[in-house]
Motif scaffolding. Structure first.
Motif, mmCIF file in Angstrom:
data_model
loop_
_atom_site.group_PDB
_atom_site.id
_atom_site.type_symbol
_atom_site.label_atom_id
_atom_site.label_comp_id
_atom_site.label_asym_id
_atom_site.label_seq_id
_atom_site.Cartn_x
_atom_site.Cartn_y
_atom_site.Cartn_z
ATOM 1 N N ILE A 1 2.096 -7.907 -0.407
ATOM 2 C CA ILE A 1 3.285 -7.718 0.410
ATOM 3 C C ILE A 1 4.145 -8.959 0.295
ATOM 4 C CG2 ILE A 1 4.113 -7.381 2.754
ATOM 5 C CD1 ILE A 1 1.394 -5.770 3.075
ATOM 6 N N GLU B 1 -1.146 -11.655 7.403
ATOM 7 C CA GLU B 1 -0.025 -10.972 8.044
ATOM 8 C C GLU B 1 0.954 -11.968 8.629
ATOM 9 O OE1 GLU B 1 0.371 -7.871 7.489
ATOM 10 O OE2 GLU B 1 -1.484 -8.361 6.433
ATOM 11 N N ILE C 1 -2.500 -1.139 -12.769
ATOM 12 C CA ILE C 1 -2.206 -1.920 -11.562
ATOM 13 C C ILE C 1 -3.532 -2.455 -11.006
ATOM 14 C CG2 ILE C 1 -1.279 -1.838 -9.217
ATOM 15 C CD1 ILE C 1 0.825 -1.496 -11.372
ATOM 16 N N ALA D 1 -2.239 -4.593 -4.869
ATOM 17 C CA ALA D 1 -0.888 -4.678 -4.328
ATOM 18 C C ALA D 1 -0.788 -5.938 -3.501
ATOM 19 C CB ALA D 1 -0.583 -3.461 -3.480
ATOM 20 N N GLN E 1 11.888 -2.344 -10.168
ATOM 21 C CA GLN E 1 10.714 -2.536 -9.324
ATOM 22 C C GLN E 1 10.277 -3.999 -9.396
ATOM 23 O OE1 GLN E 1 9.294 -0.150 -7.512
ATOM 24 N NE2 GLN E 1 10.648 1.468 -8.239
ATOM 25 N N ALA F 1 -7.959 1.310 -0.822
ATOM 26 C CA ALA F 1 -8.346 1.615 0.555
ATOM 27 C C ALA F 1 -7.742 2.936 1.014
ATOM 28 C CB ALA F 1 -7.926 0.476 1.473
ATOM 29 N N ILE G 1 3.109 -13.466 6.017
ATOM 30 C CA ILE G 1 4.140 -12.531 5.564
ATOM 31 C C ILE G 1 5.234 -12.398 6.624
ATOM 32 C CG2 ILE G 1 4.571 -10.120 5.064
ATOM 33 C CD1 ILE G 1 1.673 -10.107 3.867
ATOM 34 N N GLY H 1 8.687 -7.967 3.282
ATOM 35 C CA GLY H 1 7.892 -6.923 3.924
ATOM 36 C C GLY H 1 7.623 -5.730 3.030
ATOM 37 N N ARG H 2 8.121 -5.774 1.794
ATOM 38 C CA ARG H 2 7.867 -4.630 0.919
ATOM 39 C C ARG H 2 6.616 -4.848 0.084
ATOM 40 N NH1 ARG H 2 12.669 -2.206 -2.217
ATOM 41 N NH2 ARG H 2 10.810 -1.139 -2.980
ATOM 42 N N VAL H 3 6.074 -3.733 -0.333
ATOM 43 C CA VAL H 3 4.868 -3.802 -1.157
ATOM 44 C C VAL H 3 5.272 -4.067 -2.598
ATOM 45 C CG1 VAL H 3 2.860 -2.532 -1.954
ATOM 46 C CG2 VAL H 3 3.681 -2.216 0.375
ATOM 47 N N ALA H 4 4.602 -4.991 -3.243
ATOM 48 C CA ALA H 4 4.796 -5.188 -4.677
ATOM 49 C C ALA H 4 3.458 -4.969 -5.359
ATOM 50 C CB ALA H 4 5.309 -6.598 -4.945
ATOM 51 N N LEU H 5 3.487 -4.469 -6.574
ATOM 52 C CA LEU H 5 2.251 -4.177 -7.286
ATOM 53 C C LEU H 5 1.876 -5.355 -8.186
ATOM 54 C CD1 LEU H 5 3.098 -0.500 -8.232
ATOM 55 C CD2 LEU H 5 1.772 -1.329 -6.293
ATOM 56 N N LYS I 1 -3.869 -7.239 -1.629
ATOM 57 C CA LYS I 1 -4.175 -6.087 -0.769
ATOM 58 C C LYS I 1 -4.770 -4.976 -1.630
ATOM 59 C CE LYS I 1 -2.305 -7.713 2.926
ATOM 60 N NZ LYS I 1 -3.055 -7.876 4.165
ATOM 61 N N SER I 2 -5.734 -4.312 -1.077
ATOM 62 C CA SER I 2 -6.368 -3.250 -1.861
ATOM 63 C C SER I 2 -5.504 -1.999 -1.870
ATOM 64 C CB SER I 2 -7.723 -2.939 -1.249
ATOM 65 O OG SER I 2 -8.147 -1.672 -1.682
ATOM 66 N N LEU I 3 -5.390 -1.420 -3.053
ATOM 67 C CA LEU I 3 -4.684 -0.137 -3.173
ATOM 68 C C LEU I 3 -5.662 0.993 -2.921
ATOM 69 C CD1 LEU I 3 -2.420 0.080 -6.330
ATOM 70 C CD2 LEU I 3 -1.806 0.528 -3.972
#
Lengths: 758, 155
Positions: free
Chosen positions: A724, A377, A719, A722, A620, A711, A380, A728-732, A707-709
């Motif tokens: 970040i 965190e 995919i 994921a 995207q 969860a 990021i 601060g946006r999520v990217a896959l 990051k786990s999707l």
């Protein structure tokens, strides 16, 4: 602390001790004769025995004891640690590990194997006597001469009461077996520290035929009785061929809290003394035996002097046993913890010796993971902060920028250090492999030496955990298929003993694991033929040597003529390759006929972060794992060829490769994009096929935190996970295998993807 | 007085009321973790129409559901004025996009009226009752019914 927790700690320590044991034995196997190594091995077994005794794991104690006795012979230079001896010992270490696991998980162990090894160990301890009929041999070879006189340095004080040797003279059966006389008088401290005379006597009873007398003379009347004091002493005569040391070992943890006198009874003791200094009371151990285990003690015929007074004696005996029960019940409360403390103290002593290697603490993995998440965190957040400062920086204040740069450096350093916490040496996995090599070599009748290098190379714990399985597969293959039989090796002019070399090293931010054998190498003709037979390649396929070698990674491929227990069910190498790829790694093979094969695996150091290429698809932002990408290229219109109604191929250096529109597959857009306006990423996927993935643009390359999707959401086909990004946006993160699979016409089902999620 | 004590002694419960279009809904306050503003979501491939995508909630990936579309009404066009209710549904956390949060209600159980018999099953599926306060009609919805086990546990 509850009992199970303590037990869990014990088993954790056991694992460490077993690792220590095995590495020590392997060192000795390599010719290390340093007494410290022998001591370390001895300590490991001894600690396991001590702890196991505290938990009443009798099987474990019994085996560890035999093992320890044999090791003691090595320690005292009575037994030369030759290769053969060490072979037995390594097997014993394996059995000890099995027994530990069985004690923890409640499984069963191969009893026959255990018994066989006990025999072998005992034979070694008895001066390399031929293993069978060891007992008979002992009887013939008269009393053991090798037992040293009682040593003075153990610090005990012989108690000043004399006790004559014979307890009824009923020992014609055990003639020839040395007899010892043990006087044992516990002090109150012994009970206070949690030891229990019952358990000690029970342990002693395991050594041989034993007679026990309990002397209750000092027992005061009930009103004067201090329940925490010790009043009894025992006179024991025991017939054992295990020697005085074995007897002393039983009292090892209690030595300082009791008066102990062990003497060997010389020759044939003639007559019972008329004037017994105390009245021996027949002492039935089974009364104390609270869990009903078979008591080994035997009650002796009452001494003649007692006959007149039998009733009184029986009464006394009853009181004795009752009080003892009280005492032991009181002691039992503290017993377990204290005994554990004793074991822990032994461990601590062992740990002290290796303290030079650095102090360690045991930390819950969850805590470390939480820290790692938080640091993720921080990274990021720091990126977001810099981005917004750059965006709002219209007067160029350099002090803020300098501060930010320092912050960036600091966060990177924190991230690296935190990742280092999770990093563990690959040693435990490598050690497990040495056992596998031993066992398979035994099964196949081959003689194989495993050489490991770079055991201290560190890699993330998750990677280590997932590495064991593919590595086991490969080792099995190398031993079973790779290395030839000793006879064949001899005729080929090779060393009859085969060598398997397992190496780990760091190479440019990844870990490189190499498995090399000096066996026959890959039989390319046979592999080719097999691939043709199994319809894996067309009969007229023109393949390079390297391509032929890589055929073994195809699903459903096995060259072994006969299917053995060990390997060769045709599910070997493709599973290996897939699990390596699931870890974000790659595997390569190079082989030279007659000289062996080398498998090289390159794995990421951690699964928490991933090197990815950030791309744009239909507006995207996606991340493509860098490990999958072979090359990137800008397609020209002339290189794009339509193929059928919906498919397009791209020609790359005269080979045609299917073009896959990522945006279309992921349903981000309804129609296929124009390839000329985008970028093609040439990827290699499971099964070795190459595909060109079409994306709109490449933004750059960076390390991302996974990051786990799953969860909070579900698994999404295509995919992998994921992340970040700096804004601060999520990217896959793209699951390349699943996307390629979808382009082959397989639907994007969850099972399709071997997601690289940490 | 804490929520738990209140509900024990008086049989009351607290609800969060929010607005979607011209209708009002409410959910149990205990399932709401936080309320935050709308941020642009990352679209998910192969997702149902009401799934707007995922956003970053302090490092966790939070899926955002257009509650309007999920309840069978028209799709929302999220703006900065929209609000995301972060709610716990079983073991997962989801964000619910709504127009605005209007109220926190403290009501007794007996003031919840049963869902009226209407022809559409769709509404009856999530509605657990109707709360009448100040001549407003607020529909109590159950989040567990909105996200059935099979869907949220599909992975």
């Amino acid at each position: 602390m509850d009992m199970n927790e303590i037990k869990e700690i014990f088993f954790q320590e056991c694992e460490e001790q077993l690792a220590e044991l095995e590495s020590g034995l392997l060192k000795m196997n390599d010719g290390d004769r340093d007494p410290e190594t022998v001591n370390a091995v001895f300590r490991a077994v001894h600690s396991i025995k001590g702890g196991a005794g505290a938990f009443g794991l009798d099987d474990l104690v019994a085996f560890a004891h035999v093992f320890e006795t044999t090791l003691d012979c090595v320690r005292s230079n009575k037994l030369e640690p030759t290769q053969d001896v060490l072979k037995v010992m390594l097997k014993a270490a394996d059995v000890l590990a099995d027994l530990t696991n069985a004690a923890r998980d409640g499984g069963s162990v191969d009893q026959a194997r255990t018994r066989g090894l006990v025999k072998e160990l005992e034979a070694l301890a008895n001066g390399d006597l031929p293993a069978p009929s060891a007992a008979a041999a002992v009887v013939e070879t008269a009393p053991q001469p090798a037992v040293p006189a009682p040593t003075d340095d153990s610090g005990f004080q012989p108690i000043p009461f004399s006790f004559d040797d014979d307890f009824g003279g009923d020992e014609p059966a055990g003639a020839g077996v040395p007899e010892y006389e043990v006087n044992f008088k516990p002090r109150a401290d012994l009970y206070a520290k949690g030891n229990d005379a019952t358990l000690l006597l029970r342990d002693l009873a395991r050594l041989g035929e034993m007679n026990i007398f309990c002397d209750t003379d000092e027992l005061p009347a009930l009103p004067d009785l201090d329940p925490e004091n010790a009043y009894f002493k025992w006179a024991i005569s025991i017939k054992t061929d295990k020697g005085e040391d074995a007897i002393r070992t039983v009292f090892e943890f209690a030595e300082w809290d009791c008066d102990l006198d062990v003497r060997q009874v010389e020759g044939d003791v003639a007559s019972a003394s008329e004037e017994l200094p105390m009245v021996p009371v027949p002492f039935d151990l089974s009364i104390l035996d609270d869990d009903g285990a078979a008591p080994a003690a035997k009650i002796v015929k009452e001494a003649p002097a007692l006959k007149n007074d039998a009733a009184a004696a029986v009464a006394a005996a009853e009181t004795a046993s009752n009080v003892t029960q009280l005492a032991s019940a009181a002691a039992r409360v503290e017993k377990k913890e204290a005994a554990l403390a004793a074991a822990a103290a032994a461990n601590a002593a062992a740990a002290q010796n290796s303290a030079a290697a650095g102090q360690t603490i045991r930390v819950d993995l969850d805590r470390v993971d939480r820290l790692i998440n938080l640091v993720g965190e921080l990274v990021i957040n720091q990126a977001m902060l810099s981005q917004s400062v750059i965006e709002n920086d219209n007067n160029g204040t350099s002090s803020i920028n300098m501060g930010l740069e320092e912050l960036q450096q600091l966060t990177r350093e924190i991230q690296d250090s935190v990742m280092a916490i999770r990093a563990q040496p690959v040693k435990p996995v490598f050690q497990r492999m040495s056992r596998i090599v031993r066992e398979i070599a035994d099964m196949t009748g081959k003689s194989i030496r495993l050489i490991t290098e770079g055991e201290n190379t560190e890699v993330d714990k998750t990677v280590i955990d997932k590495l064991a399985e593919p590595l086991t597969h490969m080792i099995r293959n190398a031993v079973d298929h790779g290395i030839e039989t000793p006879e064949k090796r001899a005729t080929l002019g090779k060393n009859p003993e085969g060598t398997v070399r397992l190496t780990a090293k760091h190479r440019s931010g990844r870990i490189l694991i190499e498995l090399a054998d000096d066996g026959a190498g890959i039989n390319r003709e046979k592999v080719r033929q097999k691939a043709i037979d199994n319809d894996l390649i067309p009969a007229d396929a023109n393949l390079s040597d390297e391509e032929v070698d890589n055929l073994i990674f195809l699903p459903g491929f096995s060259t072994a003529d006969k299917i053995s227990d060990i390997s060769g069910r045709g599910v070997g190498m493709d599973v290996v390759k897939r699990s390596i790829q699931a870890l974000g790694g790659r595997i390569n093979i190079s082989s030279r006929p007659g000289q062996g094969s080398v498998f090289t695996m390159s794995l990421p150091l951690t699964l928490a972060v991933l090197d990815g290429m950030v791309v744009t698809v239909a507006g995207q932002t996606l991340v493509v794992p860098l490990t999958a990408i072979v090359e990137t290229l800008q397609p020209e219109a002339s290189a794009i060829h339509s193929f059928g109604a919906n498919h397009r191929l791209i020609s790359i250096r005269n080979s045609f490769c299917p073009l896959v529109d990522v945006g279309r597959i992921l349903n981000f857009r309804a129609t296929q994009a124009d390839p000329v306006e985008g970028v093609a990423l040439l990827v290699e996927s499971e099964g070795g096929g190459q595909r060109a993935l079409m994306v709109d643009a490449i933004q750059g390359q960076r390390q991302v935190v996974i990051k786990s999707l799953e969860a909070n959401y579900t698994h999404v086909p295509g995919i992998a996970a994921a992340t970040i990004l700096g804004d601060g946006r999520v990217a896959l993160i793209l699951d390349v295998d699943a996307v390629v699979g979808a382009s082959r016409g397989q639907s994007l089902k969850p099972e399709m993807s071997y997601a690289a999620v940490g | 007085m804490s929520y738990a004590v209140k509900s024990l002694t008086q049989g009351t419960r607290e609800l969060i009321a929010f607005r979607i279009g011209d209708q009002e809904f409410c959910v149990d306050i205990m399932s709401v973790r936080e309320i935050r503003g709308w941020t642009q979501a990352t679209a998910m491939p192969h997702a149902p129409g009401y799934m707007l995508g995922v956003v970053n909630l302090r490092g966790a990936v939070l899926p955002i559901v257009d509650l309007s579309a999920r309840l069978g009404m028209k799709q929302a066009e999220p703006t900065a004025r929209h609000v995301i209710i972060v709610a716990q549904v079983r073991r997962k956390v989801v964000g619910l996009l709504v127009d605005a949060v209007s109220d926190i209600l403290t009501i007794t159980d007996d003031s919840i009226q049963p869902t009226p018999e209407v022809s559409s099953d769709h509404e009856r599926q999530f509605a657990r009752g109707i709360v009448a306060i100040d001549r407003r009609m607020i529909c109590l919805i159950e989040l567990e019914a909105l996200f059935p086990e099979s869907e949220s546990e599909a992975a």
